[in-house]
Design a protein around this motif. Structure first.
Motif, mmCIF file in Angstrom:
data_model
loop_
_atom_site.group_PDB
_atom_site.id
_atom_site.type_symbol
_atom_site.label_atom_id
_atom_site.label_comp_id
_atom_site.label_asym_id
_atom_site.label_seq_id
_atom_site.Cartn_x
_atom_site.Cartn_y
_atom_site.Cartn_z
ATOM 1 N N LYS A 14 -43.727 44.011 32.895
ATOM 2 C CA LYS A 14 -43.688 44.348 34.319
ATOM 3 C C LYS A 14 -43.467 43.072 35.122
ATOM 4 N N LYS A 15 -42.502 43.120 36.020
ATOM 5 C CA LYS A 15 -42.205 41.972 36.870
ATOM 6 C C LYS A 15 -43.145 41.974 38.073
ATOM 7 N N ILE A 16 -43.984 40.930 38.171
ATOM 8 C CA ILE A 16 -44.900 40.809 39.298
ATOM 9 C C ILE A 16 -44.169 40.179 40.477
ATOM 10 N N ASN A 17 -43.470 39.086 40.219
ATOM 11 C CA ASN A 17 -42.545 38.472 41.178
ATOM 12 C C ASN A 17 -41.460 37.767 40.374
ATOM 13 N N SER A 18 -40.609 37.008 41.043
ATOM 14 C CA SER A 18 -39.453 36.422 40.363
ATOM 15 C C SER A 18 -39.821 35.525 39.184
ATOM 16 N N ASN A 19 -40.988 34.890 39.236
ATOM 17 C CA ASN A 19 -41.369 33.940 38.187
ATOM 18 C C ASN A 19 -42.611 34.349 37.395
ATOM 19 N N LEU A 20 -43.169 35.519 37.687
ATOM 20 C CA LEU A 20 -44.390 35.968 36.997
ATOM 21 C C LEU A 20 -44.169 37.345 36.387
ATOM 22 N N PHE A 21 -44.385 37.433 35.059
ATOM 23 C CA PHE A 21 -44.244 38.697 34.345
ATOM 24 C C PHE A 21 -45.546 39.036 33.626
ATOM 25 N N LYS A 22 -45.791 40.334 33.488
ATOM 26 C CA LYS A 22 -46.947 40.842 32.752
ATOM 27 C C LYS A 22 -46.441 41.596 31.532
ATOM 28 N N PHE A 23 -46.938 41.216 30.356
ATOM 29 C CA PHE A 23 -46.529 41.845 29.100
ATOM 30 C C PHE A 23 -47.720 42.589 28.480
ATOM 31 N N LYS A 24 -47.447 43.793 28.023
ATOM 32 C CA LYS A 24 -48.459 44.557 27.280
ATOM 33 C C LYS A 24 -48.121 44.452 25.803
ATOM 34 N N ILE A 25 -49.046 43.939 25.023
ATOM 35 C CA ILE A 25 -48.831 43.700 23.597
ATOM 36 C C ILE A 25 -49.877 44.472 22.797
ATOM 37 N N GLY A 26 -49.439 45.210 21.794
ATOM 38 C CA GLY A 26 -50.383 45.970 20.993
ATOM 39 C C GLY A 26 -49.665 46.827 19.952
ATOM 40 N N PRO A 27 -50.362 47.636 19.204
ATOM 41 C CA PRO A 27 -51.831 47.592 19.091
ATOM 42 C C PRO A 27 -52.289 46.396 18.262
ATOM 43 N N ILE A 28 -53.507 45.937 18.537
ATOM 44 C CA ILE A 28 -54.075 44.784 17.840
ATOM 45 C C ILE A 28 -55.423 45.189 17.261
ATOM 46 N N ASN A 29 -55.717 44.728 16.072
ATOM 47 C CA ASN A 29 -56.998 45.038 15.450
ATOM 48 C C ASN A 29 -58.158 44.565 16.323
ATOM 49 N N ILE A 30 -59.209 45.332 16.350
ATOM 50 C CA ILE A 30 -60.387 45.004 17.147
ATOM 51 C C ILE A 30 -60.874 43.586 16.821
ATOM 52 N N GLY A 31 -61.047 42.779 17.857
ATOM 53 C CA GLY A 31 -61.570 41.435 17.677
ATOM 54 C C GLY A 31 -60.509 40.351 17.565
ATOM 55 N N PHE A 32 -59.242 40.763 17.433
ATOM 56 C CA PHE A 32 -58.170 39.778 17.246
ATOM 57 C C PHE A 32 -57.338 39.543 18.505
ATOM 58 N N GLY A 33 -57.581 40.305 19.551
ATOM 59 C CA GLY A 33 -56.802 40.163 20.779
ATOM 60 C C GLY A 33 -56.934 38.789 21.404
ATOM 61 N N THR A 34 -58.160 38.303 21.475
ATOM 62 C CA THR A 34 -58.407 36.986 22.060
ATOM 63 C C THR A 34 -57.774 35.887 21.222
#
Length: 213
Positions: A14-34
């Motif tokens: 998702k484009k927040i503004n011209s230089n900032l993007f938000k990415f959704k990444i998954g699925p990830i095993n519980i405890g490994f996201g960080t």
């Protein structure tokens, strides 16, 4: 490995503004996201970029005095130069020569060459107030991370701090589900790199690092 079972991937962006993007990444095993978020953040900050590392003036100067015919003093001139966002094409280093006669304003667009693209051409570097011919050159090169300047022993050469990384900010959030986690990664750049391509390079390094046999 356990990551292969869940087939972790970039789900959407998702484009927040011209230089900032938000990415959704998954699925990830519980405890490994960080863990994955931290690794990707570190790898993104190792992205190679371009910066001006040296200014060469064609006239004498003093860092405490105004340059003749120039509105800005030397320190303001250097600070404005450091704000330039540029990228070289198929070369690792380039010297760019600037020569202007006043009255006029030298902007980022004056640094555009066949081998160099400028992403903030409207940036004002300095103002020549009077009928003065002012000339200088800058050395642009490719690098990683941050390089602190060293005082030059050559007259009229000014070495400046070089921040090469095009990634300005990276932060992430973890959203837990019943059997897995999703990682939301926010990437802010200086506009000179593609967010998704840069993230995929970091993912490639992550995948190779975990390919243990």
């Amino acid at each position: 490995m356990i990551f292969d079972k869940l087939k972790t991937k970039i789900i959407n962006k998702k484009k927040i503004n011209s230089n900032l993007f938000k990415f959704k990444i998954g699925p990830i095993n519980i405890g490994f996201g960080t863990l994955i978020g931290c690794f990707l953040r570190r790898m993104l900050f190792l992205t190679k970029g371009y910066s001006i590392k040296k200014i060469i003036l064609q006239s004498s100067y003093s860092e405490f005095l105004y340059i003749k015919g120039i509105k800005e003093d030397l320190s303001d001139f250097v600070l404005n130069i450091k704000k330039l966002v540029l990228k070289l094409k198929n070369i690792n280093e380039l010297e760019i020569f600037i020569k202007k006669k006043g009255p006029c304003i030298i902007k980022g667009e004056d640094f555009i060459k066949n081998e160099c693209k400028v992403y903030n051409p409207e940036l004002e570097i300095l103002s020549i107030n009077s009928n003065v011919l002012f000339s200088f050159s800058v050395i642009v090169n490719k690098g990683v991370g941050y390089t602190k300047y060293k005082n030059s022993s050559i007259i009229n050469e000014i070495n400046i701090d070089a921040y090469y990384c095009p990634i300005l900010k990276v932060f992430y959030k973890i959203k837990k589900k019943k059997d897995y986690e999703n990682l939301f990664l926010f990437i802010k750049t200086n506009g000179s790199v593609n967010h998704e391509k840069t993230l995929k390079k970091a993912f490639f390094l992550l995948k190779n690092s975990l390919n243990i046999k």
